[in-house]
Design a protein around this motif. Structure first.
Motif, mmCIF file in Angstrom:
data_model
loop_
_atom_site.group_PDB
_atom_site.id
_atom_site.type_symbol
_atom_site.label_atom_id
_atom_site.label_comp_id
_atom_site.label_asym_id
_atom_site.label_seq_id
_atom_site.Cartn_x
_atom_site.Cartn_y
_atom_site.Cartn_z
ATOM 1 N N GLY A 117 39.014 64.495 46.052
ATOM 2 C CA GLY A 117 40.372 64.005 45.822
ATOM 3 C C GLY A 117 40.519 62.511 45.676
ATOM 4 N N MET A 118 39.955 61.743 46.609
ATOM 5 C CA MET A 118 40.117 60.288 46.547
ATOM 6 C C MET A 118 39.406 59.702 45.326
ATOM 7 N N ALA A 119 38.253 60.255 44.985
ATOM 8 C CA ALA A 119 37.527 59.759 43.809
ATOM 9 C C ALA A 119 38.326 60.017 42.543
ATOM 10 N N ILE A 120 38.924 61.206 42.444
ATOM 11 C CA ILE A 120 39.727 61.530 41.268
ATOM 12 C C ILE A 120 40.938 60.611 41.181
ATOM 13 N N ALA A 121 41.559 60.322 42.331
ATOM 14 C CA ALA A 121 42.700 59.405 42.345
ATOM 15 C C ALA A 121 42.275 58.006 41.916
ATOM 16 N N ALA A 122 41.106 57.570 42.375
ATOM 17 C CA ALA A 122 40.601 56.254 41.986
ATOM 18 C C ALA A 122 40.312 56.196 40.499
ATOM 19 N N ALA A 123 39.747 57.290 39.970
ATOM 20 C CA ALA A 123 39.456 57.338 38.534
ATOM 21 C C ALA A 123 40.732 57.223 37.724
ATOM 22 N N GLY A 124 41.794 57.878 38.179
ATOM 23 C CA GLY A 124 43.067 57.791 37.475
ATOM 24 C C GLY A 124 43.684 56.413 37.553
ATOM 25 N N ALA A 125 43.590 55.785 38.720
ATOM 26 C CA ALA A 125 44.203 54.474 38.908
ATOM 27 C C ALA A 125 43.456 53.369 38.176
ATOM 28 N N LEU A 126 42.132 53.478 38.118
ATOM 29 C CA LEU A 126 41.309 52.399 37.559
ATOM 30 C C LEU A 126 40.651 52.780 36.234
ATOM 31 N N GLU A 127 40.993 53.966 35.700
ATOM 32 C CA GLU A 127 40.434 54.445 34.436
ATOM 33 C C GLU A 127 38.908 54.459 34.475
ATOM 34 N N LEU A 128 38.380 55.110 35.501
ATOM 35 C CA LEU A 128 36.934 55.172 35.691
ATOM 36 C C LEU A 128 36.344 56.415 35.053
ATOM 37 N N ASP A 129 35.141 56.283 34.570
ATOM 38 C CA ASP A 129 34.324 57.420 34.160
ATOM 39 C C ASP A 129 33.416 57.717 35.346
ATOM 40 N N LEU A 130 33.792 58.703 36.161
ATOM 41 C CA LEU A 130 33.072 58.956 37.404
ATOM 42 C C LEU A 130 31.613 59.322 37.173
ATOM 43 N N ALA A 131 31.331 59.980 36.056
ATOM 44 C CA ALA A 131 29.953 60.381 35.773
ATOM 45 C C ALA A 131 29.052 59.179 35.513
ATOM 46 N N ARG A 132 29.645 57.999 35.265
ATOM 47 C CA ARG A 132 28.864 56.788 35.005
ATOM 48 C C ARG A 132 29.100 55.740 36.097
ATOM 49 N N SER A 133 29.685 56.177 37.217
ATOM 50 C CA SER A 133 30.011 55.266 38.308
ATOM 51 C C SER A 133 29.119 55.525 39.516
ATOM 52 N N TRP A 134 29.340 54.767 40.582
ATOM 53 C CA TRP A 134 28.541 54.869 41.801
ATOM 54 C C TRP A 134 29.431 55.122 43.008
ATOM 55 N N VAL A 135 28.891 55.855 43.978
ATOM 56 C CA VAL A 135 29.496 55.975 45.306
ATOM 57 C C VAL A 135 28.506 55.372 46.293
ATOM 58 N N VAL A 136 28.973 54.384 47.059
ATOM 59 C CA VAL A 136 28.114 53.719 48.043
ATOM 60 C C VAL A 136 28.668 54.007 49.430
ATOM 61 N N GLY A 137 27.850 54.589 50.286
ATOM 62 C CA GLY A 137 28.291 54.910 51.634
ATOM 63 C C GLY A 137 27.117 55.107 52.559
ATOM 64 N N ASP A 138 27.442 55.397 53.826
ATOM 65 C CA ASP A 138 26.380 55.465 54.831
ATOM 66 C C ASP A 138 26.195 56.865 55.410
ATOM 67 N N SER A 139 26.831 57.878 54.819
ATOM 68 C CA SER A 139 26.741 59.204 55.414
ATOM 69 C C SER A 139 26.603 60.291 54.359
ATOM 70 N N ALA A 140 26.301 61.496 54.848
ATOM 71 C CA ALA A 140 26.125 62.636 53.948
ATOM 72 C C ALA A 140 27.397 62.963 53.192
ATOM 73 N N CYS A 141 28.562 62.704 53.798
ATOM 74 C CA CYS A 141 29.810 63.025 53.101
ATOM 75 C C CYS A 141 30.016 62.106 51.896
ATOM 76 N N ASP A 142 29.473 60.901 51.941
ATOM 77 C CA ASP A 142 29.553 60.012 50.778
ATOM 78 C C ASP A 142 28.649 60.506 49.660
#
Length: 398
Positions: A117-142
């Motif tokens: 959900g949050m990633a999709i909302a971010a993609a809509g707000a910032l016009e991101l192509d999620l398939a060509r983007s990165w998620v950076v985090g410190d846990s399995a949920c990221d």
């Protein structure tokens, strides 16, 4: 906004990635930035890379602090970043948890990582192509979030061996170094590779990677092909032409489903009387032609009797090489019948013969067929909503 990187962006976890994870950080007094984090974000800003923060905040659901406290922490972080020449383009937080004690927030939510959900909302707000983007985090949920939306996962500070397809880094600064290096390296569009390319011991990991491959595959359809196909179908329906669908095996089920959605579905709430017929559904005529003339003729023979100039054929073929599909497309080209081909793998002759080719670049039959099913649905829904009043679209169920 569209960044200088053409839709590529970075989704950052908060606690453990940007600031110290001291356990439910709900006060500005608990905010301690990790070394180099602000400078790393400033480097992304300078490169024109959109940055969003996506953070689970179950502390709200558990009653440890209020939603307003999360907002105050983010305002404080933004002010501290500004002093270091950095900024976050959009902040997203999920206050929900199914085991929460605060009634409004004690529930499951697709926004809660690894939900998308949050990633999709971010993609809509910032016009991101999620398939060509990165998620950076410190846990399995990221990592799970990255897999759910087809993004590239970078796992910060983990001493554990990274899962296949996951890159481990020591810090956010190291993650940004890798991201900027990749952005600086011109590459051709990624060609399809075999999926799966290794054995999995966990169905959840397989599901995440499958979803990522499906997202990647759909993103390979050339720009404008959906619009071109939709125009052909819309014009055919408007003038009362017949649209025929054809396919073998799994593609036959999509061809049959095409008739269902493009007759029953498209008509709901519109003034269209769609004429759609699947030539893959009648086992009697299929087997008779195959037995007496040859399987290569099962579609061409039916079209010779039923199709007329101005009609349309939608051909579904994962390989694009099936002789009966190719012969049907060749007959259409010679007889004034426009064609739409849904293909995968290399696309075969069908990709070149069709008036419009919707080609999915994948080497996995399941992914290709799932993509074709999605294409079938989106074309039906797009044409339908095109013939509805805006208010009716907003209140309708699609």
């Amino acid at each position: 906004m569209v960044g200088a990187q053409g839709g590529r962006g970075v989704l950052l976890d908060r606690d453990g990635t940007i600031i110290v994870d001291s356990g439910y950080v709900g006060s500005v007094n608990d905010v301690v930035f990790l070394d180099g984090a602000i400078e790393a974000i400033a480097r992304l800003n300078a490169a024109g890379v959109p940055v969003a923060v996506v953070t689970n905040q179950a502390g709200v659901a558990r009653g440890y602090y209020e939603l307003e406290d999360v907002e105050l922490v983010h305002k404080h972080m933004a002010a501290e970043m500004a002093r270091g020449g950095a900024h976050v383009d959009a902040w997203f937080s999920c206050p929900y948890h199914p085991d929460g004690t605060v009634a409004p927030f004690a529930r499951a939510s697709a926004d809660r990582k690894p939900g998308p959900g949050m990633a999709i909302a971010a993609a809509g707000a910032l016009e991101l192509d999620l398939a060509r983007s990165w998620v950076v985090g410190d846990s399995a949920c990221d990592v799970g979030l990255a897999r759910a939306v087809g993004a590239s996962p970078l796992l910060v500070g983990s001493g554990e061996p990274a899962e296949p397809g996951v890159t481990g880094v020591a810090s956010l600064a190291d993650a940004v170094e890798l991201i900027l290096a990749e952005l600086a390296t011109p590459v051709a569009p990624a060609a399809a590779s075999a999926f799966p390319d290794h054995a999995y011991g966990d169905a959840s990991w397989f599901a995440g990677d499958y979803a990522g491959e499906l997202t990647r595959a759909l993103a390979t359809v050339e720009e404008g092909r959906f619009e071109a196909a939709a125009r052909i179908l819309d014009a055919a329906y408007t003038r009362g032409a017949t649209v025929f669908s054809i396919g073998n095996g799994g593609s036959a089920s999509i061809a049959n489903h095409f008739q269902c959605d493009h007759v029953k579905g498209v008509r709901i709430g519109t003034d269209l009387l769609t004429r759609v017929q699947s030539l893959s559904t009648n086992v009697e005529i299929l087997s008779a032609i195959a037995n007496d003339i040859g399987y290569d003729s099962v579609f061409e023979y039916q079209l010779q009797s039923q199709a007329r100039a101005g009609d349309v054929v939608v051909a579904v073929s994962s390989s694009g090489r099936s002789p009966n599909i190719v012969r049907a497309l060749e007959w259409c080209a010679a007889n004034g019948v426009e064609t739409i081909a849904l293909t995968g793998f290399s696309g075969g002759p069908s990709r070149e013969l069709a008036t419009v080719s919707i080609h999915v670049d994948s080497l996995n039959y399941g992914v290709i067929e799932d993509s074709h099913q999605a294409c079938m649905h989106l074309l039906a829904q797009y044409v339908r909503q095109s013939h509805m009043e805006p208010a009716a679209v907003e209140s309708a169920v699609f």
